[in-house]
Scaffold this motif. Structure first.
Motif, PDB file in Angstrom:
ATOM      1  N   GLY A 134       0.813  -1.212   0.000  1.00 14.27           N
ATOM      2  CA  GLY A 134       0.000   0.000   0.000  1.00 14.27           C
ATOM      3  C   GLY A 134       0.840   1.252   0.000  1.00 14.27           C
ATOM      4  O   GLY A 134       2.075   1.202   0.080  1.00 14.27           O
ATOM      5  N   VAL A 135       0.170   2.374  -0.102  1.00 10.02           N
ATOM      6  CA  VAL A 135       0.838   3.676  -0.116  1.00 10.02           C
ATOM      7  C   VAL A 135      -0.010   4.705   0.647  1.00 10.02           C
ATOM      8  O   VAL A 135      -1.198   4.498   0.873  1.00 10.02           O
ATOM      9  N   ASN A 194      -4.270   3.746   0.148  1.00 12.47           N
ATOM     10  CA  ASN A 194      -4.529   2.854  -0.981  1.00 12.47           C
ATOM     11  C   ASN A 194      -3.788   1.558  -0.707  1.00 12.47           C
ATOM     12  O   ASN A 194      -2.609   1.610  -0.337  1.00 12.47           O
ATOM     13  N   ALA A 195      -4.445   0.446  -0.910  1.00 17.97           N
ATOM     14  CA  ALA A 195      -3.768  -0.818  -0.662  1.00 17.97           C
ATOM     15  C   ALA A 195      -4.325  -1.902  -1.562  1.00 17.97           C
ATOM     16  O   ALA A 195      -5.486  -1.851  -1.994  1.00 17.97           O
ATOM     17  N   VAL A 217      -1.776   4.383  -8.222  1.00 15.24           N
ATOM     18  CA  VAL A 217      -2.096   2.961  -8.372  1.00 15.24           C
ATOM     19  C   VAL A 217      -2.271   2.664  -9.860  1.00 15.24           C
ATOM     20  O   VAL A 217      -3.015   3.352 -10.552  1.00 15.24           O
ATOM     21  N   GLY A 264       6.236   5.557  -3.551  1.00 16.95           N
ATOM     22  CA  GLY A 264       4.791   5.595  -3.329  1.00 16.95           C
ATOM     23  C   GLY A 264       3.938   5.301  -4.537  1.00 16.95           C
ATOM     24  O   GLY A 264       2.961   6.001  -4.805  1.00 16.95           O
ATOM     25  N   ILE A 269       2.096   1.840  -6.557  1.00 21.07           N
ATOM     26  CA  ILE A 269       1.869   0.397  -6.511  1.00 21.07           C
ATOM     27  C   ILE A 269       1.117  -0.032  -7.765  1.00 21.07           C
ATOM     28  O   ILE A 269       0.404   0.758  -8.379  1.00 21.07           O
TER      29      ILE A 269
END
Lengths: 337, 337, 337, 337
Positions: A195-196, A211-212, B141, B221, B223
Motif C-alpha cells: 500500500g501507499v 490505498n492498498a 495505483v 509511493g 503500486i
C-alpha cells in the motif's frame, strides 16, 4: 449509522417496533427525541437494558463497545444485530461467538448477527445466484474493491486512528463477500498486501495507508485480489468480479448515482454515489427487515457470526502484512484464519 | 504476426516498401508469394540479409531466434523492429542492447525497437496525455490486465511450453504500460504473484498457470496490480486503470467489438473483441508507420530498447514468484530489475 | 472531403493509384502538390479528363458541379464515385442515372456510385447482418439520427444556404440507411416533419432549421423516425435503432471518441467524436477499397445509384414538409418517392 | 396497482395509516384480509365511504369508475390520489376538476391529485433540476418513450380494448413529462402520429397499434417526439431526453435491472427491468409519502390536476391522429389542448 438503523427499523420495517434507543451523546439523544416518535431515549445502554423489556437490540455504537454491549444483550437472551466489526480484537470477537453458542443452549431461538450489508444487496444476491446455478463452472478468481470518496475535511485521519486500518475498515466487506462467493470453508494458503499513502500522509504515523492492494490464495485453486482506497475523486466505487471457468459475473462495474446522463461540452457524463450508503441504502432496509423476520420466525441467520469474525481476522492479517511487507503462508491442516 | 506486419508495411505504410520477406515455413512462403505482390521470398533469413540491400528489418519469427536475427541485422546497420520479447533469456536480451549501443557509434541513426503495440494505441496515448498534463496529480495505483479468450482447441498448452509463462506472454504488455505510466526510472521495491490452473490443467506440469495476479511495489509511493488470464468466456479483455491523486483515467473498461448492441430476450448485450488483434489492429498500423518515419526522419524511438528488456526481466521475475510463491524485495540502491 | 478521399486512395488503397487531382482552388492544388507525391494537379476538371488516361474518377467537389462532372466522366466510360448528393435537383440526379444506364450498354462494366459512407461502416454492416439473419423477425420501427456538434464559428449558416436543408444535408445518411434496413423497394405511405431554430436564428430566413424531427410511414407495416440536429454540445451523435418483432439492433447508442474514461470530481465521463469523420474514418477507407475492387473485379455496386437518388428525393420531400408543416400522403400504386 | 398502493401506504409510509380498503373482487378482498393487518375490507366503495371516517382515499380501481369514485370522495371533503387517467372521457375529467375547484371553497386544504409516478422518480427530478438551473439554455427538443415488454400471453389485446389506446395507456407518462419539462403553459401548434400493428394483429380491429410514433410542435420553438411500443424483447424500456441549447439531459438511456453484468460466450450482457413497476418501485413509495405529507402539512400538490387532464386530452388527440392519419394544427390563441 445508528440514526439510519433507527429510522430503518422505526419507519421501514413493518414487523419491528423501536421502543427505546440509547446514545452517550446528548445531541444524538436530542435527535432521537425529535425524530423517533414514541420512542424512549437513554443516555446509558445498560440502563436501557435494565429498564426495558426488549426482544432485540441493534448495536451501532463505537467499535470499542460493540463486544461488551453485544455480550450484555446476549446474556439477557435478546437477539442482536451488531454493526461490523464485533471487536478490533479477534480474541474478544471469538469470546462473543463463544458466549452466543453457550446462550443458544438456553435460548435456542436467539439470533446474533454482524451487519454485513452487502449480503442483503439485491445485485450481490443476483450475482450469487448466477454463480451458484453453476452454468459458468466454479469461481476461480474473486476481485473486489471498496474505494471511498476522498475526504478533504481532515476528519478521516483522526477517524482512521481507531478504525483498525484500511483492510479492516474498508475491505472487510470485500473479505466477507470473498468468503461468501469462494466458500465459507475455503482455507487460505497465503496472503499479502502492499500500500501507499498518497493523499493522507498522516496515516503513515498510525501504520495505515490510503490505498492498498492484497492478494489472497486459497487451497483448492481459488485466488482473490482486493483493492481499497480512500482517494476516489468522483465518488464511492465498490465493484466485485467473480470470474468462473466459463463466464464471469460482475457487480457495479459502471457505478452511477441515478439514471441520469448529461452530455455537455465536457462529454457524456454520469455522477457516482458519494457514499456507500447511497449505493447500499436499500440493502440496509432489507437487512433490517430480514433480521426482524429471522428473529420473529426463527429462520436461519443470513450471515453466520463465525464468518464475520473470520472476515475480521483476515482483515487484520492483511493489515499486518500491509505494514510488515511480509507474505504469510498458511498450512492447509492448521487453518489459523 | 509476420503476415500482419507484412500486410501493414506493404499496403498501409505509404513510406515503406516491402522488398523481401523470409520464413522457414513453406506454407508461409507460398502465402507471401500469393499475397505480397512484387516482394521476393526467402526460406532463409541470413540468405535474405546476404542478397538484399535493405534499410530496415521487421522480425516476427519464433521467439527463440529473435535475438540472433536482430543481432545479424544490427551488424549490417539496418533498423530493426523486433516483436516482443527480444529473448526468453534476459542476459541474451541485454547483449542485444549492448550490440545496439556499440553499433550506434558506427550508425548513429540506426533504430532498434521492440514492438509493444499498446504504446501506439490511440486510447493509451490519450490516457497518457491526460495523466501527464497533471490535473489529477501523480499516478499512485496502476492496475492492468490482459485476459484472453479461452482456447478450447488444446493448442494453447502446447504453445505455452515455449511462451515463457503467462507473465511473460500476457502481462508483458501491462508491465510495459506500467513502466510507461509510472515512470521508466521507477525502482521496484517488491513483487509477488499467485495463480491457479483452472481450465488448462496441463499447464501445471510446465510450471505455468492460466490465471494469475501480481502486485508490484515501487519506491516513491506507487503500486501496481496485474491480472492475466487465459480463461475469458466472452472475448479478449484488456483493461488499464491509472488512479491518480485527484482523478483516474481508465482504458477499455467496457470492451466492445463494434458499436452494435442487441436487445433480445436475454437482455441488452454487446460482443467483445475475440483477440487482442481485433482491439489493437490500428495500433499495429500506427506502429508500422511511426517506426518507418522514425527510421526515415531520424526521430527518437517511441519505446526504448532498454525499457523493453526491463519489462521482460520483470515478467520473468513475476513468473518465478508465481511458481515459488515467494515475495521478492529489492534494495533501492541496488536495482536489479 | 476531397483531401480525405485523395489520401485514402493514394496511401490506404493498395489496388488504386492516384494519378491526377483537380481543384479550382489554388490552395487545394498547393496542398495536393505537397502531399500527394507523384500526382499531377489540375485547376480544371475538364482539362484533367482531356489530358489524362484514367480508369475512375472520385468527385468531391461543390455539390453544384457534382452532376455535370459525373456526366463528363460517365461519357468517357470512367467509373465514378461521387460524393452525395448527386445534385440538389432531383430531376438532374435522375438524368445522371439515365445517362449511366445508357452508358452501361457501351461500357457494361462501368460503375457509378454515390458515396454513402455508413453503408461501409463495420457496425452498420454487423447490424444489417443481425437483422437480416431473421431471428428477430422483420424490422418494424427504424429510428435514426444525425446530430452534429454545434458550430459556434458562424460558418454554418453560410454553409447552410447551399446545403439543401437539414434533411438533405444531415438526414440523407439516415434516409439511405432507412431504405437499406426497411427494404429498397418499400413504398412510402406518408411523411411529415417539424423543426425549430434554436441556436442559428439565421436559418429561418433561408427556410432551414437547426433541429428537426420527421416521421415516415411505409406500406407494409413499417415506420421510421428521424432526428437531425446542428446543436449538440458534446460532439457528433449519430445513432440508429432497428426495432424488430422479437429484438432490436442498435448502432452507436453510447458514442465515444476512444476507449478512455475519466473519473474526476465531475463524475465518470467519456468524450464523444467531434465530427462524423472521426466516427466514420474507417468507413471511408473501406469505401475507397471496395469501390476500387468493384471496378477492378467487376462486382456489383454496394449501393445502387437509384437508391441514392431516391434518398435525395425523400430528403427534399421532408425538407418541404418541414417548411410547409404539411403531412404528405402517397398512393401505394403511384409511388412518386 | 391497488395492492401495491395498499402495501406502500400500509408498510412504507410512516405518516399514513391504512384503515380500510375496498374491491369488488372477492380474491382481492381475501388478499387484503391476509396481507393488510388491522385493515377493514369492503366489497363496495360507497359502503366504505359511508361507514368509515377517513381523511384521504387512494383510487386504483378500473378506469371506468375513477371519476365517479373521485367525485364521491371529493364530496366528502377527502383528499384523493387517483391513478391515471381520471377518465377516458376528457369532458368527464374536466367535470372532476370543476368539482374539485368548487369543493376547495369549502375545504381549502383538500388535495386531489392524479398519480403520475415519474414525477416522483429521483432520476427525473434530478434531470428536471439540471435543466431548470439553466446552464444548458432552454429545452428545445423533448424525446421520450414508453416501450413495454412484449406480452405473449394474449392478455394484452383484451386489456387494450378498454385502455384508451397506446397513446393514452403508454405515452400518457411521456406526455405528462413533456408538459413538465417544456412548461405546463406551452401551447401546442401541431400534433401527428403514425403507427403499426406488428405483433398484436388483433389491435387493428379496435383501432389501436402496438408501435407508434408521434410528433408534437409547440409555439415558442419547442418540439417533441414520442415513441410507444408493446413489443420490446428484453424488458421495459422507458427513456427520456431533454435536449437544450447547450447540453442535453437523458434519463435511463442504458436501462438495467440491477448492478449485475454477465460476461459469457454470448458477450457482455445486462438484464432489463421487466415491468415499469421494477423501474419505478421507489417512485411509487415517494408518491405515497409525498401525497401523505402534502395532505397533512397542506403543501402544494406536486402535480396539478389540470395538468393531468391536459395530458389525457393530448393523449387522446394523438390516438385520434394515429387512427386517422391526420396532422392536426392548433391556433395559438384558441388553445383547445
Amino acid at each position: 449509522m445508528g440514526k439510519r438503523h433507527a429510522i430503518n427499523f422505526h419507519t421501514l420495517t413493518h414487523r419491528a417496533m423501536v421502543v427505546a434507543v440509547t446514545s452517550p451523546d446528548q445531541d444524538e439523544c436530542k435527535w432521537a427525541t425529535e425524530n423517533l416518535e414514541g420512542v424512549r431515549v437513554y443516555l446509558d445502554y445498560e440502563e436501557m437494558l435494565a429498564k426495558e423489556d426488549l426482544q432485540a437490540v441493534v448495536i451501532a455504537s463505537a467499535t470499542a463497545v460493540h463486544a461488551v454491549q453485544t455480550l450484555s444483550a446476549i446474556e439477557k437472551g435478546y437477539h442482536v444485530l451488531c454493526e461490523k466489526p464485533l471487536s478490533q480484537d479477534v480474541a474478544v470477537a471469538h469470546s462473543v461467538v463463544d458466549a452466543y453458542k453457550r446462550s443458544l443452549r438456553i435460548h435456542p431461538k436467539q439470533k446474533v448477527m454482524c451487519g454485513f450489508s452487502r449480503r442483503f444487496d439485491a445485485s450481490y444476491r443476483e450475482a450469487y445466484e448466477k454463480v451458484a446455478q453453476g452454468d459458468y463452472g466454479r469461481p476461480v478468481v474473486f476481485r473486489s474493491q471498496t474505494a471511498d470518496l476522498h475526504d478533504s475535511s481532515g476528519f478521516f485521519v483522526n477517524y482512521a486512528k481507531t478504525s483498525g486500518g484500511i483492510f479492516v475498515d474498508c475491505s472487510i466487506h470485500d473479505i466477507d463477500l470473498m468468503l461468501w462467493f469462494l466458500g465459507e470453508k475455503s482455507k487460505i494458503k497465503s496472503l499479502q498486501a502492499i500500500g501507499v499513502t498518497a493523499v493522507h500522509p498522516g496515516l503513515e504515523a498510525i501504520k495505515d495507508r490510503d490505498n492498498a492492494i492484497a492478494t489472497v490464495e486459497f487451497y483448492g485453486g481459488r485466488i482473490a485480489n482486493l483493492y481499497c482506497s480512500r482517494m476516489m475523486a468522483a465518488g464511492q466505487e465498490d465493484t466485485t468480479e467473480i470470474i468462473c471457468q466459463r463466464g464471469s459475473v460482475r457487480v457495479n462495474m459502471e457505478g452511477r448515482k441515478s439514471h441520469v446522463d448529461v452530455h455537455d461540452s465536457l462529454g457524456a457524463r454520469r455522477e457516482l454515489p458519494q457514499h456507500s450508503f447511497d449505493r447500499f441504502r436499500e440493502a440496509f432496509v432489507t437487512e433490517a427487515r430480514e433480521f426482524t423476520s429471522c428473529c420473529l420466525d426463527n429462520t436461519p441467520l443470513p450471515v453466520k457470526l463465525e464468518s464475520s469474525v473470520r472476515a475480521l481476522a483476515i482483515g487484520q492479517a492483511l493489515q499486518r502484512s500491509l505494514v510488515s511487507g511480509d507474505k504469510v503462508m498458511f498450512d492447509e491442516l492448521d487453518a489459523k484464519l
